[in-house]
Design an enzyme around this catalytic site. Structure first.
Site, short mmCIF file in Angstrom:
data_model
loop_
_atom_site.label_atom_id
_atom_site.label_comp_id
_atom_site.label_asym_id
_atom_site.label_seq_id
_atom_site.Cartn_x
_atom_site.Cartn_y
_atom_site.Cartn_z
N LYS A 80 0.79 -1.17 0.14
CA LYS A 80 0.01 -0.02 0.00
C LYS A 80 0.92 1.31 0.18
O LYS A 80 1.93 1.16 0.64
CB LYS A 80 -0.87 0.04 1.29
CG LYS A 80 -2.03 0.97 1.33
CD LYS A 80 -3.38 0.05 0.61
CE LYS A 80 -4.46 1.22 0.61
NZ LYS A 80 -5.64 0.38 0.48
N GLY A 179 -24.99 2.43 4.33
CA GLY A 179 -24.43 2.76 3.38
C GLY A 179 -24.77 2.28 1.99
O GLY A 179 -24.47 1.21 1.62
N VAL A 180 -25.26 3.13 1.18
CA VAL A 180 -25.69 2.82 -0.16
C VAL A 180 -25.03 3.63 -1.23
O VAL A 180 -25.66 4.30 -1.98
CB VAL A 180 -27.20 2.87 -0.37
CG1 VAL A 180 -27.95 1.66 0.36
CG2 VAL A 180 -27.94 4.22 -0.03
N GLY A 181 -23.57 3.79 -1.15
CA GLY A 181 -22.80 4.14 -1.91
C GLY A 181 -22.78 3.23 -3.39
O GLY A 181 -23.59 2.54 -3.77
N VAL A 183 -21.03 0.45 -3.73
CA VAL A 183 -21.33 -1.03 -3.68
C VAL A 183 -22.59 -1.26 -2.79
O VAL A 183 -23.31 -2.12 -3.34
CB VAL A 183 -20.11 -1.66 -2.60
CG1 VAL A 183 -20.44 -3.33 -2.57
CG2 VAL A 183 -18.66 -1.50 -3.16
P1 NAD Z 1 -18.74 4.88 -1.22
O1 NAD Z 1 -18.16 5.99 -0.69
O2 NAD Z 1 -19.47 4.99 -2.85
O3 NAD Z 1 -20.05 4.34 -0.26
C1 NAD Z 1 -20.11 4.58 1.01
C2 NAD Z 1 -21.34 5.17 1.35
O4 NAD Z 1 -21.57 5.21 2.80
C3 NAD Z 1 -21.75 6.76 0.82
O5 NAD Z 1 -22.82 6.70 0.22
C4 NAD Z 1 -21.60 7.57 2.22
O6 NAD Z 1 -22.64 8.60 2.05
C5 NAD Z 1 -22.33 6.39 3.26
N1 NAD Z 1 -21.86 6.56 4.74
C6 NAD Z 1 -20.88 7.34 4.97
N2 NAD Z 1 -20.89 7.53 6.32
C7 NAD Z 1 -21.81 6.95 6.75
C8 NAD Z 1 -22.70 6.83 8.04
N3 NAD Z 1 -22.34 7.11 9.26
N4 NAD Z 1 -24.04 5.98 7.89
C9 NAD Z 1 -24.58 5.53 6.94
N5 NAD Z 1 -23.81 5.60 5.69
C10 NAD Z 1 -22.73 6.54 5.69
O7 NAD Z 1 -17.98 3.77 -1.21
P2 NAD Z 1 -17.95 2.11 -1.62
O8 NAD Z 1 -17.05 2.06 -2.93
O9 NAD Z 1 -19.50 1.80 -1.99
O10 NAD Z 1 -17.30 1.24 -0.53
C11 NAD Z 1 -18.13 1.01 0.38
C12 NAD Z 1 -17.25 0.08 1.56
O11 NAD Z 1 -16.76 -1.01 1.00
C13 NAD Z 1 -15.92 1.00 2.12
O12 NAD Z 1 -15.67 0.62 3.24
C14 NAD Z 1 -14.82 0.53 0.96
O13 NAD Z 1 -13.69 0.59 1.69
C15 NAD Z 1 -15.34 -0.91 0.69
N6 NAD Z 1 -15.10 -1.58 -0.38
C16 NAD Z 1 -15.55 -1.14 -1.56
C17 NAD Z 1 -14.95 -1.90 -2.83
C18 NAD Z 1 -15.27 -1.30 -4.32
O14 NAD Z 1 -15.26 -2.22 -4.92
N7 NAD Z 1 -15.90 0.00 -4.16
C19 NAD Z 1 -14.11 -3.07 -2.35
C20 NAD Z 1 -13.68 -3.38 -1.48
C21 NAD Z 1 -14.29 -2.92 -0.10
#
Ligand code: NAD
Length: 354
Positions: A80, A179-181, A183
């Site tokens: 990393k 969290g509905v970002g 993923v």
């Molecule tokens: P993202 O930033 O798109 O989504 C995260 C969501 O969480 C956002 O919509 C944000 O508003 C919400 N959030 C933040 N704080 C919050 C809270 N206190 N309560 C409720 N919601 C809250 O990120 P992502 O790419 O969807 O990833 C989500 C998680 O999965 C992260 O921890 C990331 O490290 C992990 N992850 C992602 C991937 C990937 O392919 N994107 C792969 C492995 C792990």
């Protein structure tokens, strides 16, 4: 500086610090292990308070990548990088070109990609000075957004846990998604299509409304997600969702989601186990994203196009690996997170010995 004594150090092969006077780059690249292949892991840009804080983060994240990559069985070790600086104000093309030179100086022992604070546009500048960059757009080897692949892996993992812990299919099961970002939204769609009832929380109103419209999910306030009557709690926001404060509030029999570092500490994994909650180790269930990135590294190294079939085969294998971890945890009456760590360490040690 007590790097070698730090709990996060755990036999890192090499740790490098870089300073570039012209661009102001201050960066660390930590290579935990190359036993299984070149180390791969993203680059994070963050305004760390001091060098020690940056180093500790780099070491922790690098070791975590080693374990994740070992469990995903993708022929990659773990590393990393961190850039010390504010991603809102400190980014310049020159900074990322200098970072690219730092990566290049390791001669392929480390592949970088995006992480918090670093975008594909930043990496495009790094790509001018090194070829060891994944996560770029617009070329034949490009893997694109990893989120749908991550979500598919998490979906299968949730389904597996529901079968094991509840002896049923997803139809009618209530899943609380924090969290509905990227993923979380894909996961919600897949779960809804399988008949699950969803309860969702996010701090982003627009994302919430969109997901609720698509899936019929019930929306609750961010802090209420821990109190929901649900069979599954799926943390898909930030790390540390399951901690000493939230654990006693959870009603779920299963914790399975996408977020990295879902448990505030290993003692929380033990506490979940003692309460009879089935926990899917985060870095196993969410390995779909790194499998997708590995597909790109593989294609770049071979000079070929991205091979979606290879990714699909590895994703199938990932769910089998999760099942093996849960089987062994059940047979040995141990928490799954412990079994996952032990399995990852054993895989790395075996490759080292060979
Ligand atoms: P993202 O930033 O798109 O989504 C995260 C969501 O969480 C956002 O919509 C944000 O508003 C919400 N959030 C933040 N704080 C919050 C809270 N206190 N309560 C409720 N919601 C809250 O990120 P992502 O790419 O969807 O990833 C989500 C998680 O999965 C992260 O921890 C990331 O490290 C992990 N992850 C992602 C991937 C990937 O392919 N994107 C792969 C492995 C792990």
């Amino acid at each position: 500086m007590k790097m070698f004594d730090s709990a996060a150090f755990e036999a890192h092969e090499d740790v490098h610090s870089f300073y570039d006077e012209k661009s102001g780059l201050k960066a660390i690249i930590a290579v935990h292990s190359t036993a299984l292949g070149p180390a791969a892991g993203g680059c994070r840009m963050w305004p760390y308070a001091d060098f020690q804080a940056a180093l500790t983060d780099a070491l922790k994240l690098s070791r975590a990548m080693s374990y994740k990559n070992a469990m995903a069985d993708i022929g990659l070790g773990g590393g990393k990088s961190v850039i010390i600086g504010d991603p809102r104000t400190g980014k310049t093309p020159e900074l990322f070109e200098a970072f690219g030179r730092a990566v290049e100086s390791l001669g392929g022992r480390y592949w970088t990609a995006e992480d918090v604070g670093v975008s594909p546009a930043d990496l495009a500048h790094a790509r001018k000075t090194t070829r060891y960059v994944a996560g770029l757009e617009g070329h034949a080897a490009a893997s694109g957004d990893p989120s749908p692949v991550t979500a598919e892996g998490v979906f299968r993992g949730v389904r597996l846990c529901v079968r094991r812990a509840l002896g049923r299919e997803l139809d009618g099961v209530t899943v609380a998604i924090q969290g509905v970002g990227h993923v979380g939204a894909y996961l919600a769609e897949k779960l809804a299509a399988a008949g699950a009832k969803l309860v969702v929380a996010d701090v982003n109103e627009a994302a919430l409304r969109m997901v609720a419209e698509w899936t019929g999910a019930r929306i609750v306030a961010p802090d209420e997600i821990f109190d929901v009557e649900a069979e599954v709690f799926a943390p898909c926001a930030l790390g540390g969702a399951v901690n000493a404060q939230t654990l006693p509030r959870l009603k779920a029999r299963i914790v399975a989601g996408a977020a990295n570092n879902q448990l505030a500490g290993p003692e929380i994994g033990q506490a979940l186990f003692e309460r009879g909650v089935l926990y899917a180790p985060d870095y196993v269930i969410n390995g779909g994203g790194i499998i997708n990135v590995a597909g790109e590294i593989r294609a770049l190294e071979a000079g070929t196009a991205f091979d979606a079939h290879w990714v699909a085969v590895k994703l199938d294998r990932l769910t089998e690996t999760l099942e093996e971890v849960l089987d062994r945890a059940a047979a040995e009456k141990r928490p799954p997170h412990e079994v996952a760590d032990a399995t990852a360490r054993a895989r790395i040690a075996a490759a080292r010995a060979a």
